[in-house]
Design a protein around this motif. Sequence first.
Motif, mmCIF file in Angstrom:
data_model
loop_
_atom_site.group_PDB
_atom_site.id
_atom_site.type_symbol
_atom_site.label_atom_id
_atom_site.label_comp_id
_atom_site.label_asym_id
_atom_site.label_seq_id
_atom_site.Cartn_x
_atom_site.Cartn_y
_atom_site.Cartn_z
ATOM 1 N N ILE A 1 -17.958 -7.816 -33.011
ATOM 2 C CA ILE A 1 -17.010 -8.759 -33.324
ATOM 3 C C ILE A 1 -16.836 -9.822 -32.245
ATOM 4 O O ILE A 1 -16.745 -11.064 -32.591
ATOM 5 C CB ILE A 1 -15.555 -8.084 -33.622
ATOM 6 N N ILE A 2 -16.653 -9.421 -30.983
ATOM 7 C CA ILE A 2 -16.410 -10.266 -29.846
ATOM 8 C C ILE A 2 -17.663 -11.481 -29.775
ATOM 9 O O ILE A 2 -17.507 -12.369 -29.534
ATOM 10 C CB ILE A 2 -16.153 -9.650 -28.557
ATOM 11 N N SER A 3 -18.904 -10.694 -29.910
ATOM 12 C CA SER A 3 -20.198 -11.768 -29.904
ATOM 13 C C SER A 3 -20.355 -12.570 -30.742
ATOM 14 O O SER A 3 -20.920 -13.819 -30.646
ATOM 15 C CB SER A 3 -21.475 -10.820 -29.752
ATOM 16 N N ALA A 4 -19.529 -12.720 -31.854
ATOM 17 C CA ALA A 4 -19.458 -13.401 -32.965
ATOM 18 C C ALA A 4 -18.560 -14.729 -32.759
ATOM 19 O O ALA A 4 -18.700 -15.695 -33.363
ATOM 20 C CB ALA A 4 -19.405 -12.690 -34.394
ATOM 21 N N THR B 1 -27.963 -14.249 -25.861
ATOM 22 C CA THR B 1 -28.867 -13.260 -25.116
ATOM 23 C C THR B 1 -28.176 -12.272 -24.200
ATOM 24 O O THR B 1 -28.423 -11.061 -24.359
ATOM 25 C CB THR B 1 -30.310 -13.734 -24.510
ATOM 26 N N TRP B 2 -27.170 -12.863 -23.503
ATOM 27 C CA TRP B 2 -26.689 -11.876 -22.448
ATOM 28 C C TRP B 2 -25.378 -11.185 -22.903
ATOM 29 O O TRP B 2 -24.838 -10.133 -22.062
ATOM 30 C CB TRP B 2 -26.654 -12.547 -21.219
ATOM 31 N N ILE B 3 -24.531 -12.189 -23.479
ATOM 32 C CA ILE B 3 -22.894 -11.753 -23.825
ATOM 33 C C ILE B 3 -23.113 -10.117 -24.265
ATOM 34 O O ILE B 3 -22.247 -9.425 -23.922
ATOM 35 C CB ILE B 3 -22.225 -12.652 -24.656
ATOM 36 N N PRO B 4 -23.813 -9.716 -25.287
ATOM 37 C CA PRO B 4 -23.726 -8.385 -25.737
ATOM 38 C C PRO B 4 -23.952 -7.270 -24.859
ATOM 39 O O PRO B 4 -23.233 -6.280 -25.011
ATOM 40 C CB PRO B 4 -24.724 -8.330 -26.989
ATOM 41 N N THR B 5 -24.784 -7.583 -23.951
ATOM 42 C CA THR B 5 -25.137 -6.620 -22.828
ATOM 43 C C THR B 5 -23.974 -6.403 -21.866
ATOM 44 O O THR B 5 -23.399 -5.490 -21.543
ATOM 45 C CB THR B 5 -26.328 -7.013 -22.128
ATOM 46 N N TYR B 6 -23.323 -7.743 -21.840
ATOM 47 C CA TYR B 6 -22.336 -7.925 -20.622
ATOM 48 C C TYR B 6 -21.073 -7.024 -21.298
ATOM 49 O O TYR B 6 -20.412 -6.169 -20.549
ATOM 50 C CB TYR B 6 -21.706 -9.184 -20.593
#
Length: 215
Positions: free
Chosen positions: A63-66, A44-49
């Motif tokens: 790409i990183i979130s995956a 939930t939070w890594i994309p926002t980060y």
Amino acid sequence: LDKIIRTKVVKPIDSTKGIFCSWNIIGAAICFFCLTGIVNILLTWIPTYLMKVKHFPIMQMGIISAMPWIGGVAGNIIGGWCSDNIFDKRRKPTMMFTALSTCIMTIALLNAPDDMWILSGIFFVTGICLNIGYGIYVAYVMKLATKEKYPIAYSFVNTIGQLGGASAPLLSGMILDSYNWDVLFMFVGAYAALCFIVLLTVVEPIPETAASRVE
């Protein structure tokens, strides 16, 4: 290894009351609470980060979130193979590895540079570490209860785990409202550390029937 993981011959639990009174099952539930919470924080939070703190465009953020989930596929396979073949169906070694290595990866994330490929690698390794022991809880609980009572035992562990998954993103938002992302990563590390500490208190069960075959 058996001394470290507290290997012990146990009688499989054959009553519902026994399941809810077993510290081994309660301990597994607490650990699953922590790990599922960490998984949902990543979700939930890594994309926002990545977008607000690291300032990556949407494509690079995706790409990183995956990476944690790609690493998770490898981690589940590695964890299952190691548990069966290297540790002779002992489940706690991979569970403890996941808790301890996730603490270490949290430190790496706290100090990660603003580089897409380095961050991708860190999140990929984090996904591996987090999942090496995550799926093993299914097999661990299986060794504690009879065939008839296993569904209740794992339902209890999974229910507590899902409560962790539901509450962790909310707590993360409250932390970010009052503090910053470094505190959030320390919160993740604290969850992993709590998981490791609780794992030290539960046993590595050997069912009585299996012990008889060994003798």
